[in-house]
Motif scaffolding. Sequence first.
Motif, PDB file in Angstrom:
ATOM      1  N   SER A 116       0.817  -1.202   0.000  1.00  0.00           N
ATOM      2  CA  SER A 116       0.000   0.000   0.000  1.00  0.00           C
ATOM      3  C   SER A 116       0.857   1.261   0.000  1.00  0.00           C
ATOM      4  N   GLU A 117       0.283   2.337  -0.555  1.00  0.00           N
ATOM      5  CA  GLU A 117       0.925   3.649  -0.487  1.00  0.00           C
ATOM      6  C   GLU A 117       0.873   4.229   0.927  1.00  0.00           C
ATOM      7  N   VAL A 118       0.005   3.666   1.772  1.00  0.00           N
ATOM      8  CA  VAL A 118      -0.153   4.156   3.137  1.00  0.00           C
ATOM      9  C   VAL A 118       0.865   3.441   4.031  1.00  0.00           C
ATOM     10  N   GLU A 119       1.689   4.218   4.700  1.00  0.00           N
ATOM     11  CA  GLU A 119       2.808   3.641   5.449  1.00  0.00           C
ATOM     12  C   GLU A 119       2.342   2.620   6.486  1.00  0.00           C
ATOM     13  N   GLY A 120       1.279   2.925   7.216  1.00  0.00           N
ATOM     14  CA  GLY A 120       0.823   2.008   8.250  1.00  0.00           C
ATOM     15  C   GLY A 120       0.385   0.665   7.693  1.00  0.00           C
ATOM     16  N   VAL A 121      -0.301   0.692   6.561  1.00  0.00           N
ATOM     17  CA  VAL A 121      -0.726  -0.550   5.921  1.00  0.00           C
ATOM     18  C   VAL A 121       0.482  -1.295   5.367  1.00  0.00           C
ATOM     19  N   ARG A 122       1.372  -0.551   4.723  1.00  0.00           N
ATOM     20  CA  ARG A 122       2.549  -1.166   4.108  1.00  0.00           C
ATOM     21  C   ARG A 122       3.425  -1.861   5.158  1.00  0.00           C
ATOM     22  N   LYS A 123       3.595  -1.254   6.312  1.00  0.00           N
ATOM     23  CA  LYS A 123       4.436  -1.868   7.347  1.00  0.00           C
ATOM     24  C   LYS A 123       3.845  -3.203   7.822  1.00  0.00           C
ATOM     25  N   LEU A 124       2.526  -3.277   7.877  1.00  0.00           N
ATOM     26  CA  LEU A 124       1.892  -4.548   8.227  1.00  0.00           C
ATOM     27  C   LEU A 124       2.104  -5.574   7.112  1.00  0.00           C
ATOM     28  N   GLN A 125       1.919  -5.150   5.861  1.00  0.00           N
ATOM     29  CA  GLN A 125       2.094  -6.064   4.734  1.00  0.00           C
ATOM     30  C   GLN A 125       3.534  -6.575   4.643  1.00  0.00           C
ATOM     31  N   GLU A 126       4.481  -5.739   4.997  1.00  0.00           N
ATOM     32  CA  GLU A 126       5.888  -6.132   4.917  1.00  0.00           C
ATOM     33  C   GLU A 126       6.261  -7.229   5.918  1.00  0.00           C
ATOM     34  N   GLN A 127       5.384  -7.474   6.886  1.00  0.00           N
ATOM     35  CA  GLN A 127       5.623  -8.567   7.832  1.00  0.00           C
ATOM     36  C   GLN A 127       5.200  -9.927   7.265  1.00  0.00           C
ATOM     37  N   LEU A 128       4.420  -9.916   6.197  1.00  0.00           N
ATOM     38  CA  LEU A 128       3.857 -11.160   5.675  1.00  0.00           C
ATOM     39  C   LEU A 128       4.873 -12.105   5.028  1.00  0.00           C
ATOM     40  N   PRO A 129       5.828 -11.635   4.198  1.00  0.00           N
ATOM     41  CA  PRO A 129       6.697 -12.590   3.514  1.00  0.00           C
ATOM     42  C   PRO A 129       7.392 -13.589   4.448  1.00  0.00           C
ATOM     43  N   ALA A 130       7.983 -13.120   5.524  1.00  0.00           N
ATOM     44  CA  ALA A 130       8.672 -14.033   6.434  1.00  0.00           C
ATOM     45  C   ALA A 130       7.684 -14.945   7.146  1.00  0.00           C
ATOM     46  N   LEU A 131       6.538 -14.401   7.529  1.00  0.00           N
ATOM     47  CA  LEU A 131       5.538 -15.190   8.246  1.00  0.00           C
ATOM     48  C   LEU A 131       4.969 -16.281   7.340  1.00  0.00           C
ATOM     49  N   VAL A 132       4.666 -15.915   6.092  1.00  0.00           N
ATOM     50  CA  VAL A 132       4.116 -16.899   5.155  1.00  0.00           C
ATOM     51  C   VAL A 132       5.145 -17.971   4.826  1.00  0.00           C
ATOM     52  N   GLU A 133       6.391 -17.578   4.678  1.00  0.00           N
ATOM     53  CA  GLU A 133       7.431 -18.580   4.403  1.00  0.00           C
ATOM     54  C   GLU A 133       7.516 -19.605   5.526  1.00  0.00           C
ATOM     55  N   ASP A 134       7.399 -19.144   6.760  1.00  0.00           N
ATOM     56  CA  ASP A 134       7.462 -20.058   7.901  1.00  0.00           C
ATOM     57  C   ASP A 134       6.284 -21.028   7.927  1.00  0.00           C
ATOM     58  N   HIS A 135       5.134 -20.594   7.435  1.00  0.00           N
ATOM     59  CA  HIS A 135       3.904 -21.394   7.553  1.00  0.00           C
ATOM     60  C   HIS A 135       3.365 -21.847   6.188  1.00  0.00           C
ATOM     61  N   GLN A 136       4.190 -21.807   5.168  1.00  0.00           N
ATOM     62  CA  GLN A 136       3.687 -22.060   3.816  1.00  0.00           C
ATOM     63  C   GLN A 136       3.091 -23.456   3.652  1.00  0.00           C
ATOM     64  N   ALA A 137       3.629 -24.455   4.319  1.00  0.00           N
ATOM     65  CA  ALA A 137       3.116 -25.818   4.131  1.00  0.00           C
ATOM     66  C   ALA A 137       1.657 -25.928   4.571  1.00  0.00           C
ATOM     67  N   ILE A 138       1.349 -25.438   5.781  1.00  0.00           N
ATOM     68  CA  ILE A 138      -0.028 -25.551   6.275  1.00  0.00           C
ATOM     69  C   ILE A 138      -0.947 -24.603   5.508  1.00  0.00           C
ATOM     70  N   LEU A 139      -0.450 -23.433   5.095  1.00  0.00           N
ATOM     71  CA  LEU A 139      -1.284 -22.503   4.328  1.00  0.00           C
ATOM     72  C   LEU A 139      -1.655 -23.096   2.973  1.00  0.00           C
ATOM     73  N   ARG A 140      -0.702 -23.758   2.335  1.00  0.00           N
ATOM     74  CA  ARG A 140      -1.000 -24.391   1.047  1.00  0.00           C
ATOM     75  C   ARG A 140      -2.012 -25.516   1.239  1.00  0.00           C
ATOM     76  N   ARG A 141      -1.868 -26.278   2.291  1.00  0.00           N
ATOM     77  CA  ARG A 141      -2.802 -27.380   2.517  1.00  0.00           C
ATOM     78  C   ARG A 141      -4.199 -26.847   2.820  1.00  0.00           C
ATOM     79  N   ILE A 142      -4.269 -25.780   3.611  1.00  0.00           N
ATOM     80  CA  ILE A 142      -5.568 -25.173   3.905  1.00  0.00           C
ATOM     81  C   ILE A 142      -6.235 -24.719   2.610  1.00  0.00           C
ATOM     82  N   LEU A 143      -5.488 -24.059   1.742  1.00  0.00           N
ATOM     83  CA  LEU A 143      -6.059 -23.549   0.501  1.00  0.00           C
ATOM     84  C   LEU A 143      -6.592 -24.679  -0.372  1.00  0.00           C
ATOM     85  N   ARG A 144      -5.882 -25.788  -0.409  1.00  0.00           N
ATOM     86  CA  ARG A 144      -6.298 -26.901  -1.267  1.00  0.00           C
ATOM     87  C   ARG A 144      -7.387 -27.761  -0.645  1.00  0.00           C
ATOM     88  N   GLU A 145      -7.355 -27.942   0.703  1.00  0.00           N
ATOM     89  CA  GLU A 145      -8.119 -29.028   1.297  1.00  0.00           C
ATOM     90  C   GLU A 145      -9.102 -28.629   2.388  1.00  0.00           C
TER      91      GLU A 145
END
Length: 326
Positions: free
Chosen positions: A135-164
């Motif tokens: 986002s162009e909004v700093e507060g939103v962007r700072k929250l979004q910037e936390q997602l890549p590392a968090l998703v990488e840590d939990h990608q296996a269960i997130l992928r399974r949730i999406l599929r199953e």
Amino acid sequence: MCLGAWGQVRPTIGVIETYGNRSFSAERLQKELKIQVGDPLPPSKGDLEELLVGLKGIARANVEAVCCEGGKAIFYVGVEERGKVHLELREEPRVEGLELPGAVGTLHEQIVLAAAEAVREGKAAEDWRLGFALSEVEGVRKLQEQLPALVEDHQAILRRILRESADPDDRRVAAAVLGYGPKAQSIIDDLQLALRDPDGEVRAAALRSLGPLATYAEAHPEAEVRVLTTWFVEMLNSVGWKDRMNAMNLLVTVTAKREEKLMRHMRERAVPALAEMALWQHLPHALPAYILLGRVAGLSEAEIESTWSGNQREETVRKMRKKLKA
């Protein structure tokens, strides 16, 4: 905004639009639903859709009330006729007990709330260059910037949730955040599968994730990932109004270079749908379809703009349909 989401006040219908009705006239559908311009919005979305599905030849239906045309509701009536081109959805996932990581759910909720506030303030611009939305909004962007590392840590269960997962809300969150994960073809494939999820909000979240990934893949061939545009086009034939609008808005960006394979697919699968939507009365919703139809028909960008602004829409759509034999 759908029926029932207007609060206690029921706005009147300002415009009635239809789509998917090749064998049923707009007048016939309105007569069956007992609606007309000037009526208050009907109270039950489900009852109307059930009535339409009860008509011979209609497999699915969707009615949607959207704000606003002159302060009144735009009422969309969509049908999927049996045997006609349509978006093929996958079976409902059935696995119970898959738990969404709490940290992912919490951060996603914070982002949704912060982004909604930014949109209310008229700040909706996003940067897609990294393959996900910032986002162009700093507060939103700072929250979004936390997602890549968090998703990488939990990608296996997130992928399974999406599929199953049998829980569509969890699938929706997984679809929304997985685009922030590693640039892996396996994750992209899961998101592409989610474009055929039986739940419309899951499909919408997956499409939002795939848009930035598609632009990233084109700009970075060295990443060796590919986003197929096949299902973007197929969503133009969905009975869901949101599917159609979301797909059109993304395809306006994706088709800017008029890649021949994509143009050919749209000629084969999407011309009737684009033509009917390009003639919708509510111009902001009709414009993306008109742009896409013009590109498929080979009009220049200048011709698309001049015929639209010159109030030549109906004549031009007729000529384009004749040229494309649709």
